[in-house]
Design an enzyme around this catalytic site. Structure first.
Site, PDB file in Angstrom:
ATOM      1  N   CYS A 111      19.896 -47.592   3.662  1.00  0.00           N
ATOM      2  CA  CYS A 111      21.025 -47.291   2.789  1.00  0.00           C
ATOM      3  C   CYS A 111      20.852 -45.895   2.212  1.00  0.00           C
ATOM      4  O   CYS A 111      19.901 -45.637   1.474  1.00  0.00           O
ATOM      5  CB  CYS A 111      21.111 -48.340   1.670  1.00  0.00           C
ATOM      6  SG  CYS A 111      22.430 -48.016   0.474  1.00  0.00           S
ATOM      7  N   PHE A 112      21.761 -45.002   2.535  1.00  0.00           N
ATOM      8  CA  PHE A 112      21.658 -43.629   2.049  1.00  0.00           C
ATOM      9  C   PHE A 112      22.032 -43.520   0.576  1.00  0.00           C
ATOM     10  O   PHE A 112      21.593 -42.591  -0.106  1.00  0.00           O
ATOM     11  CB  PHE A 112      22.538 -42.706   2.892  1.00  0.00           C
ATOM     12  CG  PHE A 112      22.004 -42.475   4.274  1.00  0.00           C
ATOM     13  CD1 PHE A 112      21.005 -41.547   4.498  1.00  0.00           C
ATOM     14  CD2 PHE A 112      22.500 -43.191   5.352  1.00  0.00           C
ATOM     15  CE1 PHE A 112      20.507 -41.323   5.770  1.00  0.00           C
ATOM     16  CE2 PHE A 112      22.011 -42.984   6.626  1.00  0.00           C
ATOM     17  CZ  PHE A 112      21.011 -42.045   6.837  1.00  0.00           C
TER      18      PHE A 112
END
EC number: 2.3.1.225
Length: 263
Positions: A111-112
């Site tokens: 998850c950025f």
């Protein structure tokens, strides 16, 4: 790779900026507007109820966001100390993340927006983060619609009123009929709506994978998983204290039984 590492820094900063802007709008625009209502009761005024509900949603969203960052998925080295330890902690789904530069167990995805990998240790906090972020954004959108309706005397009774609000407001903004602060709130309405729907869809997708006992990495690679009852799959992720975790951000020990065996 450089672009991914840059995105890993920009995306969390973007989320924190949106959260800060939402908090400022709630405190300095929406809440003061609700306190101006002379017919509201003093004890259970709309401003008090609105503030309490928004505080509950935002505290759970930010609390689970911090826990997702702090609780990284188990590294593969944690289960490769000895043959006995490897037998207790078999790696069901390992993956090397190029951004984090490590091999993680039970990898789901990177998850950025949190700058971290999502796995067994922080899956529950990630799902609750998506859930409460969606609720906070959609609730802020409703509060913003009420604010714009009161300030600009616009009725949203027609279903297409929200869709035509942006182009109409842009033309009125350049003609001077709409202030800059009001135009900014209108833009935030559509941003809250988009983020709320995206987080809700992502949350439902993750729950579906959990019920099936799969991860996104396994689905993408076509890895077959053994069939188990959906209740066991849910308990593996959410634990026995799932109801308390819905109300208060809590640390999710994904492999608690494994740690107890090691002791």
């Amino acid at each position: 790779m450089l672009a991914l590492r840059l995105l890993n820094v920009v995306a969390p900063a973007y989320f924190l900026c949106i959260a800060l802007v939402t908090l400022v709008l709630q405190l300095f625009l929406f809440l003061p507007r609700m306190r101006e209502d002379p017919t509201a009761a003093r004890l259970f005024s709309p401003a008090l109820l609105h503030g309490a509900l928004f505080l509950f949603l935002s505290a759970n969203a930010l609390g689970n966001y911090v826990l997702v960052i702090q609780n990284s998925p188990d590294d593969l080295d944690a289960c490769q100390g000895a043959e006995a330890r490897r037998a207790l902690c078999p790696p069901p789904s390992t993956h090397f993340c190029r951004v984090c530069a490590r091999v993680t167990l039970r990898h789901d995805h990177h998850c950025f927006f949190t700058g971290n990998c999502i796995g067994s240790r922080n899956m529950r906090n990630f799902i609750l983060f998506c859930l409460y972020t969606s609720l906070a954004c959609l609730y802020s959108m409703v509060a913003g619609v009420a604010y714009i309706s009161a300030v600009l005397s616009i009725s949203f009774a027609h279903p297409l009123a929200f869709l035509t609000l942006l182009p109409t407001s842009i033309s009125q903004f350049f003609s001077g009929a709409v202030l800059g602060s009001e135009m900014f709130v209108i833009l935030m309405l559509y941003l809250w709506f988009a983020i709320g729907l995206a987080c809700a869809g992502f949350c439902c997708h993750q729950l579906l994978l959990i019920l099936r006992g799969q991860t996104r990495h396994q689905v993408r690679k076509g890895v077959a998983v053994r069939s188990r009852p959906w209740r066991k799959n849910l308990q593996e992720v959410f634990g026995k204290r799932w109801l308390l975790g819905l109300l208060v951000p809590m640390f999710n020990v994904g492999n608690e039984s494994c740690k107890q065996r090691d002791k």
